[in-house]
Design a protein around this motif. Structure first.
Motif, PDB file in Angstrom:
ATOM      1  N   SER A  23       0.841  -1.200   0.000  1.00 35.13           N
ATOM      2  CA  SER A  23       0.000   0.000   0.000  1.00 35.13           C
ATOM      3  C   SER A  23       0.880   1.254   0.000  1.00 35.13           C
ATOM      4  CB  SER A  23      -0.883  -0.016   1.254  1.00 35.13           C
ATOM      5  OG  SER A  23      -2.012   0.792   1.078  1.00 35.13           O
ATOM      6  N   PRO A  24       0.426   2.314  -0.676  1.00 34.44           N
ATOM      7  CA  PRO A  24       1.221   3.551  -0.640  1.00 34.44           C
ATOM      8  C   PRO A  24       1.342   4.062   0.796  1.00 34.44           C
ATOM      9  CG  PRO A  24      -0.964   3.935  -1.600  1.00 34.44           C
ATOM     10  CD  PRO A  24      -0.808   2.458  -1.461  1.00 34.44           C
ATOM     11  N   MET A  25       2.565   4.357   1.209  1.00 30.36           N
ATOM     12  CA  MET A  25       2.768   4.856   2.584  1.00 30.36           C
ATOM     13  C   MET A  25       3.830   5.948   2.605  1.00 30.36           C
ATOM     14  SD  MET A  25       2.443   1.495   5.002  1.00 30.36           S
ATOM     15  CE  MET A  25       3.303   0.389   3.899  1.00 30.36           C
ATOM     16  N   CYS A  26       3.384   7.170   2.925  1.00 26.68           N
ATOM     17  CA  CYS A  26       4.292   8.318   3.006  1.00 26.68           C
ATOM     18  C   CYS A  26       5.447   8.020   3.942  1.00 26.68           C
ATOM     19  CB  CYS A  26       3.551   9.532   3.557  1.00 26.68           C
ATOM     20  SG  CYS A  26       2.455  10.291   2.375  1.00 26.68           S
ATOM     21  N   ALA A  60       2.328   8.510  -1.605  1.00 28.99           N
ATOM     22  CA  ALA A  60       1.716   9.651  -2.291  1.00 28.99           C
ATOM     23  C   ALA A  60       2.834  10.542  -2.803  1.00 28.99           C
ATOM     24  CB  ALA A  60       0.823  10.419  -1.318  1.00 28.99           C
ATOM     25  N   GLN A 102       2.024   6.343  -6.857  1.00 28.94           N
ATOM     26  CA  GLN A 102       0.773   7.017  -6.518  1.00 28.94           C
ATOM     27  C   GLN A 102       0.939   8.518  -6.760  1.00 28.94           C
ATOM     28  OE1 GLN A 102      -0.743   7.513  -2.422  1.00 28.94           O
ATOM     29  NE2 GLN A 102      -2.660   6.598  -3.097  1.00 28.94           N
ATOM     30  N   HIS A 181      -4.460   9.310  -6.699  1.00 27.04           N
ATOM     31  CA  HIS A 181      -4.925   9.327  -5.301  1.00 27.04           C
ATOM     32  C   HIS A 181      -6.151  10.234  -5.192  1.00 27.04           C
ATOM     33  CE1 HIS A 181      -5.006   9.086  -1.063  1.00 27.04           C
ATOM     34  NE2 HIS A 181      -3.798   9.524  -0.744  1.00 27.04           N
ATOM     35  N   ARG A 234      -7.274   5.316  -6.331  1.00 28.07           N
ATOM     36  CA  ARG A 234      -7.621   5.019  -4.922  1.00 28.07           C
ATOM     37  C   ARG A 234      -8.723   5.968  -4.491  1.00 28.07           C
ATOM     38  NH1 ARG A 234      -4.290   3.650   0.612  1.00 28.07           N
ATOM     39  NH2 ARG A 234      -4.212   1.667  -0.455  1.00 28.07           N
ATOM     40  N   GLY A 310      -6.378  -3.292   7.460  1.00 30.18           N
ATOM     41  CA  GLY A 310      -6.440  -4.361   8.458  1.00 30.18           C
ATOM     42  C   GLY A 310      -6.201  -5.750   7.902  1.00 30.18           C
ATOM     43  N   GLY A 332      -0.720  -2.548   4.034  1.00 25.35           N
ATOM     44  CA  GLY A 332       0.043  -1.375   4.445  1.00 25.35           C
ATOM     45  C   GLY A 332       0.965  -1.676   5.610  1.00 25.35           C
ATOM     46  N   ARG A 333       0.472  -1.422   6.833  1.00 27.68           N
ATOM     47  CA  ARG A 333       1.345  -1.453   8.007  1.00 27.68           C
ATOM     48  C   ARG A 333       2.042  -2.792   8.212  1.00 27.68           C
ATOM     49  NH1 ARG A 333      -3.281   0.815  11.690  1.00 27.68           N
ATOM     50  NH2 ARG A 333      -4.393  -0.256  10.008  1.00 27.68           N
TER      51      ARG A 333
END
Ligand code: FNR
Length: 370
Positions: A23-26, A60, A102, A181, A234, A310, A332-333
């Motif tokens: 997942s895109p993660m700044c 992003a 993204q 985005h 997204r 999640g 993501g996380r």
């Protein structure tokens, strides 16, 4: 026969080797404040490609300086950005992953400090800038919101041009997937949602008008993105504001159908972010997956969906795909905790379709060649 997590997914002429997307993660790690990728981005994204994900999506990446959330965000408005990202995209591809980018504009949520410096707004005399939005209401910070300008027609054309220019730079850098985005309360979502869009011109009011900017941005990106390569969008499927006029899942389904006819291949389905008063029903496992499932099931056009939120275990990611809740498990996380989530999943689920890099064979005896 239904697909599982380790089945390839063809999208135009690009074939994802499996159904896992980072997942895109700044990362807020352009220390010099110029949007140019650093060693951090190389190692961070490169590690997740080594880890086997089908798509490694950048964070992003701002299409113009005003579109950065923080001064340390990644940018793609200039050829120097493409030059710095090119070795990263190339490394990701060498590992067998598909590099995605993204493309983002933060709208009225731009111009603030990075999270570990408090996420507080930055005023123009303190390193910040005037931010753009459909209407002049600022993001409701407790104080010190940066000045927020309601975009005029010239601003709209500038933003559309910035997305097109960014897509061109991204292509030159070697990315295969462009993701627009339009989620989480950033500029394009601000146009979609009646919570933030009070315009009375062609870009406000009706569904058709509120979705116009996103459709024009997608068409501009599509005009430079090769026909044989995928474009994703997204979205936030819902604003999670049940007590007021807000963006809904029903509108998301309508939008997905429209975007399919504009050349979008996959909707990456997230939620929320438009207003601090949002009421999240739940943040447990798969808390947004039902929206992806509904969009996938209720659209009439041919479009794929990704589910995010999640998804933290191999069994869950596999079940999302196998039970046709979504075509792609977007993680993501868990990718911050385990960069090798896909290899972990393949090893735990005994998926022989996935081969670790030879340097790591000895760590994965179950799935490494004899
Ligand atoms: C995010 N998220 C996010 N989303 C997005 O569309 N663009 C972005 O740049 C970011 N940046 C970002 C940074 C960090 C550190 C986190 C943790 C999250 C949201 C992210 O992509 C994802 O949608 C959510 O984290 C929910 O998925 P998980 O983490 O539960 O798998």
């Amino acid at each position: 026969m239904t697909a599982n997590l380790f089945d390839p997914l063809p999208l135009r002429e690009t074939t994802l080797p499996n159904r896992v997307m980072v997942s895109p993660m700044c990362q807020y790690s352009c220390e010099s404040g110029d949007g140019v990728a650093t060693d951090w981005h190389y190692v961070h994204l490169g590690s997740r490609a080594i880890g086997g994900a089908g798509i490694v999506m950048t964070e992003a990446t701002a299409v113009e300086p005003r579109g950065r959330i923080t001064p340390q965000d990644l940018g793609i408005w200039d050829t120097e950005h493409a030059d710095a990202l090119a070795p990263i995209a190339s490394f990701v591809r060498e590992q067998g992953s598909v590099p995605g980018i993204q493309l983002a504009h933060a709208g009225r949520k731009a111009s603030k400090r990075r999270p570990w410096d408090g996420s507080t707004p930055l005023s123009p005399d303190n390193g910040g800038w005037e931010v753009l939005a459909p209407s002049s209401d600022p993001w409701p910070y407790e104080d010190d919101a940066p000045p927020t300008r309601a975009m005029n027609q010239d601003d709209i054309e500038t933003v559309i041009g910035a997305f097109e220019n960014a897509a061109q730079n991204a292509l030159a850098a070697g990315f295969e997937i462009a993701e627009v985005h339009a989620a989480h309360g950033y500029l394009l979502h601000e146009f979609l949602s009646p919570v933030t869009n009070q315009r009375t011109d062609d870009y406000g009011g009706s569904f058709q008008n509120r979705t116009r900017l996103l459709r024009e941005v997608v068409s501009a990106v599509r005009s430079v993105w090769p026909d044989d390569q995928p474009v994703f969008v997204r979205i936030s499927a819902t604003d999670w504001l049940p007590d007021r006029d807000a963006w809904t899942v029903e509108e998301s389904i309508r939008l997905a159908d429209q975007l399919a006819t504009n050349g979008v291949d996959l909707i990456d389905v997230s939620g929320g972010g438009i207003h601090p008063g949002q009421q999240l029903p739940d943040t447990g496992p798969g808390y947004q997956t039902t929206y992806a499932q509904r969009i996938g099931a209720e659209t009439t056009e041919d479009i794929r969906v990704g589910a995010v939120g999640g998804i933290t275990t191999p069994e869950h990611a596999d079940a999302v795909v196998r039970t046709e809740q979504a075509d792609l498990a977007v993680v993501g996380r868990e990718h911050l905790r385990d960069p090798q989530f896909t290899l972990t999943a393949a090893s735990e689920l005994g998926a022989e379709e996935i081969t670790p890099p030879p340097q790591y064979y000895r760590a994965y005896p179950g799935i490494a060649p004899e």
